[in-house]
Motif scaffolding. Structure first.
Motif, PDB file in Angstrom:
ATOM      1  N   GLU A  70       0.611  -1.208  -0.092  1.00 50.68           N
ATOM      2  CA  GLU A  70      -0.007   0.008   0.005  1.00 50.68           C
ATOM      3  C   GLU A  70       0.884   1.276   0.108  1.00 50.68           C
ATOM      4  O   GLU A  70       0.402   2.425  -0.536  1.00 50.68           O
ATOM      5  CB  GLU A  70      -0.993  -0.137   1.198  1.00 50.68           C
ATOM      6  CG  GLU A  70      -0.294  -0.100   2.492  1.00 50.68           C
ATOM      7  CD  GLU A  70      -1.360  -0.183   3.557  1.00 50.68           C
ATOM      8  OE1 GLU A  70      -0.722   0.153   4.766  1.00 50.68           O
ATOM      9  OE2 GLU A  70      -2.348  -0.489   3.520  1.00 50.68           O
ATOM     10  N   ARG A  71       1.984   0.993   0.431  1.00 51.50           N
ATOM     11  CA  ARG A  71       2.930   2.353   0.422  1.00 51.50           C
ATOM     12  C   ARG A  71       3.559   2.640  -0.997  1.00 51.50           C
ATOM     13  O   ARG A  71       3.997   3.873  -1.054  1.00 51.50           O
ATOM     14  CB  ARG A  71       4.349   1.977   1.393  1.00 51.50           C
ATOM     15  CG  ARG A  71       3.731   2.005   2.825  1.00 51.50           C
ATOM     16  CD  ARG A  71       4.999   1.437   3.755  1.00 51.50           C
ATOM     17  NE  ARG A  71       5.697   0.275   3.354  1.00 51.50           N
ATOM     18  CZ  ARG A  71       6.584  -0.335   3.834  1.00 51.50           C
ATOM     19  NH1 ARG A  71       7.277   0.098   4.596  1.00 51.50           N
ATOM     20  NH2 ARG A  71       6.950  -1.528   3.521  1.00 51.50           N
ATOM     21  N   ALA A  73       1.428   2.953  -3.542  1.00 50.35           N
ATOM     22  CA  ALA A  73       0.269   3.571  -4.159  1.00 50.35           C
ATOM     23  C   ALA A  73       0.646   4.569  -5.049  1.00 50.35           C
ATOM     24  O   ALA A  73       0.210   4.792  -6.180  1.00 50.35           O
ATOM     25  CB  ALA A  73      -1.077   3.780  -3.278  1.00 50.35           C
ATOM     26  N   ASP A  74       1.387   5.584  -4.561  1.00 48.39           N
ATOM     27  CA  ASP A  74       1.792   6.848  -5.291  1.00 48.39           C
ATOM     28  C   ASP A  74       2.981   6.807  -6.158  1.00 48.39           C
ATOM     29  O   ASP A  74       3.613   7.893  -6.538  1.00 48.39           O
ATOM     30  CB  ASP A  74       2.043   8.054  -4.266  1.00 48.39           C
ATOM     31  CG  ASP A  74       0.564   8.083  -3.458  1.00 48.39           C
ATOM     32  OD1 ASP A  74      -0.480   7.840  -4.032  1.00 48.39           O
ATOM     33  OD2 ASP A  74       0.457   8.666  -2.372  1.00 48.39           O
ATOM     34  N   VAL A  75       3.712   5.602  -6.259  1.00 52.17           N
ATOM     35  CA  VAL A  75       4.825   5.704  -7.055  1.00 52.17           C
ATOM     36  C   VAL A  75       4.297   5.852  -8.430  1.00 52.17           C
ATOM     37  O   VAL A  75       3.467   5.081  -8.902  1.00 52.17           O
ATOM     38  CB  VAL A  75       5.545   3.939  -7.043  1.00 52.17           C
ATOM     39  CG1 VAL A  75       6.598   3.945  -8.052  1.00 52.17           C
ATOM     40  CG2 VAL A  75       5.935   3.896  -5.710  1.00 52.17           C
ATOM     41  N   LYS A  76       5.143   6.924  -9.236  1.00 52.98           N
ATOM     42  CA  LYS A  76       5.252   7.183 -10.411  1.00 52.98           C
ATOM     43  C   LYS A  76       5.935   6.851 -11.594  1.00 52.98           C
ATOM     44  O   LYS A  76       5.991   6.705 -12.734  1.00 52.98           O
ATOM     45  CB  LYS A  76       4.803   8.712 -10.646  1.00 52.98           C
ATOM     46  CG  LYS A  76       3.672   9.101  -9.823  1.00 52.98           C
ATOM     47  CD  LYS A  76       2.218   8.835 -10.400  1.00 52.98           C
ATOM     48  CE  LYS A  76       1.087   9.388  -9.695  1.00 52.98           C
ATOM     49  NZ  LYS A  76       0.914   9.100  -8.161  1.00 52.98           N
ATOM     50  N   ILE A 101       3.493   3.317 -15.455  1.00 55.51           N
ATOM     51  CA  ILE A 101       4.504   3.774 -14.823  1.00 55.51           C
ATOM     52  C   ILE A 101       5.981   4.269 -15.673  1.00 55.51           C
ATOM     53  O   ILE A 101       6.211   3.417 -16.458  1.00 55.51           O
ATOM     54  CB  ILE A 101       5.132   2.994 -13.547  1.00 55.51           C
ATOM     55  CG1 ILE A 101       3.876   2.471 -12.550  1.00 55.51           C
ATOM     56  CG2 ILE A 101       6.386   3.470 -12.833  1.00 55.51           C
ATOM     57  CD1 ILE A 101       4.205   1.569 -11.493  1.00 55.51           C
TER      58      ILE A 101
END
Length: 271
Positions: A70-71, A73-76, A101
């Motif tokens: 869940e950590r 989730a914001d990986v781009k 991504i």
């Protein structure tokens, strides 16, 4: 690719069937995809892909597993470094597996890890945060309870029967810590009369909540001792343990609460 003549000589001298290398290639399962011409070995594109297929699949599988956290989730973007990152086969596999991504591949990706290690060596505080790969703890004992603990771990002490080999957790894996700032404090007490020292063995575990230090995935990284110059007549003498997570090492301090004596040691950071 260039194929050394010396290697050809070694093959033809050492192989039991006394075949020349060209005949050996033709007789092998690569007879139609690999060819030796003079000092050049020609390999088909499909064969080269097959050689790297397993390792690429495992890398993609591992990254996919990490991305389910869940950590993440914001990986781009995914930063690819190391020599393998320059492989077009691996690059295509990553792009195909993570279409939403962005992949970032720096110039000279093969030396990026080395340059990062050099920067860290000169300035350890350049690393601002770590995610722990292991759970850290010490070996201790607990009051023995029938039907809760196995009889094999039962041991008599002056304060009563104890369950040995207990993994007492100090800090849990996957926790984000700040080197030089994250600190853990715990207190431990002697179990016997006239006890002249207290040993504390430090363990790591692949589990988040291990029960015993001899369980699967546990490993001892060191043992510290603090001596008592004047042992007490009764058990219960307290020792304070302080663990400070540094840049590349763990600093552990034991303090005898009664005398104020301290012992400090360091261990390699495993995560």
């Amino acid at each position: 690719m260039h194929f050394p003549v010396s290697l050809i000589d070694i093959f033809e001298t050492e192989n039991e069937r006394k075949m020349n290398i060209r005949d050996a290639i033709v007789a092998s399962k690569y007879g139609k995809t690999v060819e030796l011409k003079r000092d050049k070995l020609k390999i088909s594109h499909s064969t080269v892909e097959k050689l790297f297929e397993h390792s690429i699949q495992q890398i993609v599988k591992q990254v996919q597993k990490l991305m389910t956290d869940e950590r993440m989730a914001d990986v781009k973007a995914i930063l690819m470094v190391g020599g393998y990152s320059e492989s077009s086969l691996l690059q295509r596999a990553i792009k195909s597996a993570f279409p939403g991504i962005h992949e970032v591949i720096p110039q000279e990706a093969s030396s990026a890890v080395l340059r990062g290690a050099l920067i860290f060596g000169h300035n350890p505080m350049a690393l601002t945060e770590r995610v722990l790969k292991y759970t850290y703890g010490v070996e201790t004992t607990l009051p023995f309870v029938n039907r809760v603990y196995p009889q094999s771990k039962r041991k008599k002490a002056d304060i009563g029967d104890r369950c040995v080999n207990i993994f007492h957790k100090l800090i849990k894996k996957e926790l984000s810590v700040t080197p030089g700032e994250t600190q853990v404090e715990r207190y431990y007490s002697t179990c016997n009369k006239k006890q002249n020292c207290m040993p504390l063995a430090i363990f790591i575990s692949e589990e988040k909540n291990p029960t015993y230090v001899d369980g699967k995935g546990c490993a001892k990284i060191g043992t510290m001792f603090i001596k008592f110059e004047e042992p007490d007549d009764l058990p219960g003498r307290r020792v304070k343990l302080t663990m400070l997570l540094g840049g590349s090492e763990i600093i552990v301090e034991l303090e005898d609460e009664k005398s104020g004596n301290k012992v400090i040691n360091t261990a390699e950071f495993w995560g």
